[in-house]
Scaffold this motif. Structure first.
Motif, short mmCIF file in Angstrom:
data_model
loop_
_atom_site.label_atom_id
_atom_site.label_comp_id
_atom_site.label_asym_id
_atom_site.label_seq_id
_atom_site.Cartn_x
_atom_site.Cartn_y
_atom_site.Cartn_z
N ALA A 1 48.67 44.56 37.68
CA ALA A 1 48.60 45.99 38.01
C ALA A 1 47.15 46.42 38.24
O ALA A 1 46.84 47.17 39.16
CB ALA A 1 49.22 46.82 36.89
N ALA A 2 46.25 45.91 37.38
CA ALA A 2 44.83 46.25 37.55
C ALA A 2 44.27 45.68 38.83
O ALA A 2 43.49 46.31 39.53
CB ALA A 2 44.03 45.73 36.35
N LEU A 3 44.71 44.47 39.16
CA LEU A 3 44.24 43.84 40.40
C LEU A 3 44.65 44.64 41.61
O LEU A 3 43.84 44.92 42.50
CB LEU A 3 44.80 42.41 40.49
N VAL A 4 45.93 45.03 41.65
CA VAL A 4 46.42 45.80 42.78
C VAL A 4 45.71 47.14 42.89
O VAL A 4 45.42 47.63 43.98
CB VAL A 4 47.94 45.99 42.67
N SER A 5 45.38 47.74 41.74
CA SER A 5 44.75 49.06 41.76
C SER A 5 43.36 49.05 42.36
O SER A 5 42.83 50.08 42.74
CB SER A 5 44.68 49.63 40.33
N LEU A 6 42.76 47.86 42.46
CA LEU A 6 41.42 47.78 43.02
C LEU A 6 41.40 48.07 44.51
O LEU A 6 40.36 48.38 45.08
CB LEU A 6 40.83 46.38 42.78
N GLY A 7 42.59 47.94 45.15
CA GLY A 7 42.67 48.24 46.58
C GLY A 7 42.15 47.09 47.41
O GLY A 7 41.82 46.02 46.91
N PRO A 8 42.04 47.31 48.72
CA PRO A 8 41.64 46.24 49.62
C PRO A 8 40.19 45.83 49.42
O PRO A 8 39.34 46.63 49.03
CB PRO A 8 41.85 46.84 51.02
N ILE A 9 39.89 44.57 49.70
CA ILE A 9 38.54 44.08 49.54
C ILE A 9 37.65 44.58 50.67
O ILE A 9 38.13 45.00 51.71
CB ILE A 9 38.52 42.54 49.49
N THR A 10 36.35 44.52 50.45
CA THR A 10 35.41 44.90 51.49
C THR A 10 35.45 43.88 52.62
O THR A 10 35.60 42.69 52.39
CB THR A 10 33.99 44.96 50.89
N ALA A 11 35.31 44.34 53.83
CA ALA A 11 35.34 43.43 54.97
C ALA A 11 34.21 42.41 54.87
O ALA A 11 33.11 42.70 54.44
CB ALA A 11 35.21 44.21 56.26
N LEU A 12 34.53 41.18 55.28
CA LEU A 12 33.61 40.07 55.13
C LEU A 12 33.14 39.55 56.47
O LEU A 12 33.88 39.53 57.44
CB LEU A 12 34.30 38.92 54.38
N ALA A 13 31.88 39.07 56.51
CA ALA A 13 31.45 38.32 57.67
C ALA A 13 31.94 36.88 57.55
O ALA A 13 32.32 36.25 58.52
CB ALA A 13 29.92 38.35 57.77
N GLN A 14 31.92 36.35 56.34
CA GLN A 14 32.51 35.06 56.02
C GLN A 14 33.17 35.22 54.66
O GLN A 14 33.32 36.33 54.16
CB GLN A 14 31.44 33.97 56.00
N TRP A 15 33.59 34.13 54.06
CA TRP A 15 34.16 34.23 52.72
C TRP A 15 33.09 34.68 51.74
O TRP A 15 31.92 34.31 51.85
CB TRP A 15 34.73 32.89 52.27
N ARG A 16 33.49 35.47 50.78
CA ARG A 16 32.56 35.93 49.76
C ARG A 16 32.15 34.76 48.88
O ARG A 16 32.97 33.91 48.52
CB ARG A 16 33.22 37.03 48.91
N THR A 17 30.89 34.70 48.52
CA THR A 17 30.40 33.64 47.63
C THR A 17 30.92 33.88 46.22
O THR A 17 30.72 34.97 45.65
CB THR A 17 28.87 33.60 47.62
N SER A 18 31.56 32.89 45.64
CA SER A 18 32.10 33.01 44.29
C SER A 18 30.99 32.92 43.27
O SER A 18 30.02 32.17 43.44
CB SER A 18 33.12 31.90 44.02
N THR A 19 31.13 33.65 42.18
CA THR A 19 30.22 33.50 41.07
C THR A 19 30.57 32.22 40.31
O THR A 19 31.66 31.65 40.47
CB THR A 19 30.31 34.69 40.12
N THR A 20 29.65 31.78 39.46
CA THR A 20 29.91 30.59 38.64
C THR A 20 31.14 30.80 37.77
O THR A 20 31.97 29.88 37.62
CB THR A 20 28.69 30.29 37.76
N GLN A 21 31.29 32.00 37.24
CA GLN A 21 32.45 32.31 36.40
C GLN A 21 33.74 32.27 37.20
O GLN A 21 34.75 31.73 36.75
CB GLN A 21 32.27 33.70 35.76
N GLU A 22 33.71 32.82 38.40
CA GLU A 22 34.90 32.80 39.26
C GLU A 22 35.28 31.37 39.62
O GLU A 22 36.47 31.02 39.61
CB GLU A 22 34.65 33.61 40.54
N GLN A 23 34.30 30.56 39.91
CA GLN A 23 34.58 29.17 40.26
C GLN A 23 35.26 28.44 39.10
O GLN A 23 36.20 27.67 39.30
CB GLN A 23 33.29 28.46 40.66
N ALA A 24 34.78 28.70 37.89
CA ALA A 24 35.38 28.04 36.72
C ALA A 24 36.82 28.49 36.51
O ALA A 24 37.71 27.68 36.22
CB ALA A 24 34.53 28.33 35.48
#
Length: 330
Positions: free
Chosen positions: A4-27
């Motif tokens: 529910a929290a994820l959906v509430s964030l709404g659409p992501i910002t438009a990208l030129a390429q894929w967003r670079t993941s943080t170290t935490q996100e990668q893990a």
């Protein structure tokens, strides 16, 4: 983070390429998808490649042949790419309306069909597979042929009345695009989609072949309502129409149909939609998780019958994405 929290964030910002993941996100991504590679290798032998994007970042990739840059046969995913190019032409004013009769745009087609109903076929009818031509192709594998031959076929219903999955509709749309843009399809695609989205040049020999990652970029463009790198490549209104059911559909997808995208019925505010090609070529877009999955599979009747890519998406990959959505990035 809850769904529910994820959906509430709404659409992501438009990208030129894929967003670079943080170290935490990668893990966290690695933990969520850690068993998927082995599962594909052992239990889904037809599946050749997989690309998963979550919230605009690369979350998981798999290539049985170890070749992420290989161009792969996408079969009828090409229809959804053609839909995007029609949307671009509409956005740029090269096409004034989807309700324009095709014969106004390509007058040389008019004398090829004596049925007066053919004069009323519009771009919208072609995009929604409701042109009314006689189609006897329940498997959706008939050769597309030439635009002129597709237009000359007998009609069995008035335009807009009956859904019939029609490979010839794509080559007619390609002829329209060639006419209104004044350039070959490959050049228009390169200028308006391939270069802006940072894709590798596709191959158009024997149908469309693309990188699996670029299939995912096509899905991401539609997930982002046509916005990419700060540019409105497609009008949001076109994306909304393209990915919302325009009719009840029918074989071979047996799902509601938009503008050359299949739509999965649900009660979600924005429904799942997908590009589907014979034998397991998919671009699966799940807005509720900000998720895009692209798959390529062995192109064969046996692989089509087994349906392993669809099983993988709906079970292992979806479960991994849900697991990932429940993990905190903090």
């Amino acid at each position: 983070m809850t769904l529910a929290a994820l959906v509430s964030l709404g659409p992501i910002t438009a990208l030129a390429q894929w967003r670079t993941s943080t170290t935490q996100e990668q893990a966290l991504d690695a933990a969520a998808f850690q068993e998927i590679e082995q599962a594909i290798g052992e239990s889904f032998p037809d599946v050749q490649s997989v690309f998963v994007a979550l919230r605009g970042r690369v979350a998981f990739q798999y290539y049985r042949d170890g070749a992420p840059d290989a161009l792969r046969d996408v079969q009828s995913v090409a229809k959804s790419a053609a839909s995007a190019l029609v949307g671009v032409a509409l956005q740029q004013g090269r096409i004034s309306s989807l309700d324009q009769p095709v014969v106004e745009l390509v007058p040389e087609l008019a004398p090829l069909n004596a049925d007066p109903r053919s004069r009323n076929i519009t771009l919208r009818h072609l995009l929604t597979m409701t042109a009314g031509f006689r189609v006897d192709d329940p498997s959706g594998t008939a050769a597309a042929g030439r635009a002129r031959d597709g237009w000359a076929r007998p009609m069995t219903s008035a335009p807009g009345q009956t859904f019939a999955y029609d490979n010839a509709a794509v080559v007619i749309l390609v002829e329209v695009l060639r006419k209104v843009t004044g350039m070959p399809l490959a050049d228009f695609a390169r200028e308006q989609l391939v270069a802006p989205l940072g894709m590798t040049e596709p191959s158009y020999q024997r149908g469309l072949s693309m990188r699996t990652e670029d299939m995912a970029k096509l899905g991401q463009l539609f997930l982002q309502n046509g916005l990419w790198g700060g540019s409105q490549v497609l009008a949001p209104s076109f994306v909304a129409e393209a990915t919302t059911a325009r009719n009840a559909g029918g074989p071979p997808g047996s799902l509601p149909y938009g503008f050359m995208w299949w739509v999965v019925p649900s009660k979600a505010q924005r429904q799942t939609f997908m590009a589907s090609g014979f034998a397991g070529q998919y671009v699966w877009v799940y807005p509720g998780l900000d998720m895009v999955v692209a798959t390529n599979s062995t192109v064969s009747a046996e692989a089509h019958r087994r349906g392993q890519a669809l099983q993988l998406i709906r079970t292992r990959l979806f479960a991994a994405a849900l697991k990932r959505s429940s993990a905190s990035d903090r």
